[in-house]
Motif scaffolding. Structure first.
Motif, PDB file in Angstrom:
ATOM      1  N   MET A 240       5.131   2.496   8.591  1.00  0.00           N
ATOM      2  CA  MET A 240       5.678   3.102   7.179  1.00  0.00           C
ATOM      3  C   MET A 240       6.880   3.327   7.119  1.00  0.00           C
ATOM      4  O   MET A 240       7.791   4.080   7.796  1.00  0.00           O
ATOM      5  CB  MET A 240       4.654   4.248   7.412  1.00  0.00           C
ATOM      6  CG  MET A 240       4.251   4.896   5.825  1.00  0.00           C
ATOM      7  SD  MET A 240       3.046   5.983   5.909  1.00  0.00           S
ATOM      8  CE  MET A 240       1.717   5.306   6.796  1.00  0.00           C
TER       9      MET A 240
ATOM     10  N   SER B  21       1.204   4.495  11.462  1.00  0.00           N
ATOM     11  CA  SER B  21       2.113   5.241  10.737  1.00  0.00           C
ATOM     12  C   SER B  21       3.565   5.182  11.130  1.00  0.00           C
ATOM     13  O   SER B  21       4.632   5.144  10.173  1.00  0.00           O
ATOM     14  CB  SER B  21       1.761   6.779  10.896  1.00  0.00           C
ATOM     15  OG  SER B  21       2.053   7.070  12.073  1.00  0.00           O
TER      16      SER B  21
ATOM     17  N   TYR C 278       7.705   7.039   2.093  1.00  0.00           N
ATOM     18  CA  TYR C 278       6.321   7.035   1.651  1.00  0.00           C
ATOM     19  C   TYR C 278       5.473   7.862   2.260  1.00  0.00           C
ATOM     20  O   TYR C 278       4.213   8.021   1.995  1.00  0.00           O
ATOM     21  CB  TYR C 278       5.779   5.570   1.401  1.00  0.00           C
ATOM     22  CG  TYR C 278       6.587   4.837   0.350  1.00  0.00           C
ATOM     23  CD1 TYR C 278       6.828   5.014  -0.812  1.00  0.00           C
ATOM     24  CD2 TYR C 278       7.385   3.682   0.896  1.00  0.00           C
ATOM     25  CE1 TYR C 278       7.395   4.316  -1.884  1.00  0.00           C
ATOM     26  CE2 TYR C 278       8.065   2.768  -0.040  1.00  0.00           C
ATOM     27  CZ  TYR C 278       8.245   3.143  -1.304  1.00  0.00           C
ATOM     28  OH  TYR C 278       8.881   2.292  -2.165  1.00  0.00           O
ATOM     29  N   ALA C 279       5.761   8.241   3.538  1.00  0.00           N
ATOM     30  CA  ALA C 279       4.937   8.920   4.653  1.00  0.00           C
ATOM     31  C   ALA C 279       4.284  10.094   3.788  1.00  0.00           C
ATOM     32  O   ALA C 279       3.141  10.224   4.119  1.00  0.00           O
ATOM     33  CB  ALA C 279       5.610   9.288   5.866  1.00  0.00           C
TER      34      ALA C 279
ATOM     35  N   ALA D 187       1.172   4.128  -2.957  1.00  0.00           N
ATOM     36  CA  ALA D 187       0.871   5.673  -2.762  1.00  0.00           C
ATOM     37  C   ALA D 187       2.048   6.537  -3.172  1.00  0.00           C
ATOM     38  O   ALA D 187       1.757   7.486  -3.590  1.00  0.00           O
ATOM     39  CB  ALA D 187       0.991   5.614  -1.226  1.00  0.00           C
TER      40      ALA D 187
ATOM     41  N   VAL E 265       1.528   9.188   1.443  1.00  0.00           N
ATOM     42  CA  VAL E 265       0.454   8.614   1.980  1.00  0.00           C
ATOM     43  C   VAL E 265      -0.557   9.566   2.713  1.00  0.00           C
ATOM     44  O   VAL E 265      -1.705   9.818   2.360  1.00  0.00           O
ATOM     45  CB  VAL E 265       0.671   7.364   3.159  1.00  0.00           C
ATOM     46  CG1 VAL E 265      -0.312   7.185   3.990  1.00  0.00           C
ATOM     47  CG2 VAL E 265       1.337   6.370   2.424  1.00  0.00           C
TER      48      VAL E 265
ATOM     49  N   PRO F  59       0.498  -0.233   5.494  1.00  0.00           N
ATOM     50  CA  PRO F  59       1.444   0.163   4.923  1.00  0.00           C
ATOM     51  C   PRO F  59       2.252  -0.781   4.187  1.00  0.00           C
ATOM     52  O   PRO F  59       2.413  -0.749   2.905  1.00  0.00           O
ATOM     53  CB  PRO F  59       2.368   1.292   5.261  1.00  0.00           C
ATOM     54  CG  PRO F  59       2.343   0.855   6.908  1.00  0.00           C
ATOM     55  CD  PRO F  59       0.929   0.371   7.062  1.00  0.00           C
ATOM     56  N   LYS F  60       2.303  -2.011   4.850  1.00  0.00           N
ATOM     57  CA  LYS F  60       3.133  -3.027   4.208  1.00  0.00           C
ATOM     58  C   LYS F  60       2.325  -4.196   3.576  1.00  0.00           C
ATOM     59  O   LYS F  60       2.554  -5.102   2.986  1.00  0.00           O
ATOM     60  CB  LYS F  60       3.954  -3.804   5.398  1.00  0.00           C
ATOM     61  CG  LYS F  60       4.770  -2.949   6.239  1.00  0.00           C
ATOM     62  CD  LYS F  60       6.070  -2.326   5.052  1.00  0.00           C
ATOM     63  CE  LYS F  60       6.935  -1.637   5.974  1.00  0.00           C
ATOM     64  NZ  LYS F  60       7.680  -0.550   5.451  1.00  0.00           N
TER      65      LYS F  60
ATOM     66  N   ARG G  68       1.051  -0.907  -0.108  1.00  0.00           N
ATOM     67  CA  ARG G  68       0.159   0.108   0.095  1.00  0.00           C
ATOM     68  C   ARG G  68       0.874   1.465   0.159  1.00  0.00           C
ATOM     69  O   ARG G  68       0.805   2.192  -0.728  1.00  0.00           O
ATOM     70  CB  ARG G  68      -1.136   0.096   1.140  1.00  0.00           C
ATOM     71  CG  ARG G  68      -1.978  -1.083   0.942  1.00  0.00           C
ATOM     72  CD  ARG G  68      -2.928  -1.158   2.460  1.00  0.00           C
ATOM     73  NE  ARG G  68      -3.318   0.265   2.822  1.00  0.00           N
ATOM     74  CZ  ARG G  68      -4.487   0.918   2.198  1.00  0.00           C
ATOM     75  NH1 ARG G  68      -4.878   0.321   1.108  1.00  0.00           N
ATOM     76  NH2 ARG G  68      -4.777   2.051   2.694  1.00  0.00           N
ATOM     77  N   GLU G  69       2.151   1.252   0.723  1.00  0.00           N
ATOM     78  CA  GLU G  69       2.778   2.365   0.688  1.00  0.00           C
ATOM     79  C   GLU G  69       3.595   2.722  -0.583  1.00  0.00           C
ATOM     80  O   GLU G  69       3.815   3.846  -1.046  1.00  0.00           O
ATOM     81  CB  GLU G  69       3.811   2.354   1.920  1.00  0.00           C
ATOM     82  CG  GLU G  69       5.052   1.244   1.955  1.00  0.00           C
ATOM     83  CD  GLU G  69       5.646   1.196   3.191  1.00  0.00           C
ATOM     84  OE1 GLU G  69       5.516   2.042   3.999  1.00  0.00           O
ATOM     85  OE2 GLU G  69       6.473   0.104   3.307  1.00  0.00           O
ATOM     86  N   GLU G  70       3.899   1.521  -1.279  1.00  0.00           N
ATOM     87  CA  GLU G  70       4.420   1.677  -2.436  1.00  0.00           C
ATOM     88  C   GLU G  70       3.698   2.261  -3.413  1.00  0.00           C
ATOM     89  O   GLU G  70       4.031   3.104  -4.237  1.00  0.00           O
ATOM     90  CB  GLU G  70       5.151   0.474  -2.987  1.00  0.00           C
ATOM     91  CG  GLU G  70       6.350  -0.198  -2.151  1.00  0.00           C
ATOM     92  CD  GLU G  70       6.651  -1.717  -2.511  1.00  0.00           C
ATOM     93  OE1 GLU G  70       8.079  -2.032  -2.201  1.00  0.00           O
ATOM     94  OE2 GLU G  70       5.780  -2.227  -2.907  1.00  0.00           O
TER      95      GLU G  70
END
Length: 86
Positions: free
Chosen positions: A45, A42, A49-50, A15, A53, A72-73, A11-13
């Motif tokens: 994360m 958070s 990427y923070a 974003a 996101v 995020p992972k 999900r973070e990638e």
């Protein structure tokens, strides 16, 4: 950004990629329904990427997974119900 094709994006990638894609659009923040979410996970994360996101959540392009979590992972795809209406 280097993406390995043998595994799904997290999900973070996702974003990070989406934030890069929408940056040239110069979305007018004053007309958007801006909200500043705080995800309780958070700290899990990757900090690179923070900002992406946060920006996508503020614009309702990506949202949390419920209960103030972003996960995020977690591997994700664009068919997820956690994405906004864009």
């Amino acid at each position: 950004m280097k993406v390995r094709s043998e595994r799904p994006l997290t999900r973070e990638e996702m974003a990070g990629m989406l934030a890069t894609a929408v940056a040239p659009l110069q979305i007018d923040d004053t007309s958007a329904n801006i909200r500043s979410p705080h995800f309780t996970d958070s700290k899990a994360m990757d900090q690179k990427y923070a900002e992406a996101v946060q920006r996508l959540a503020e614009l309702n392009i990506m949202t949390g997974t419920g209960e103030n979590l972003f996960h995020p992972k977690r591997a994700d795809d664009a068919s997820s119900s956690d994405y906004g209406n864009y």
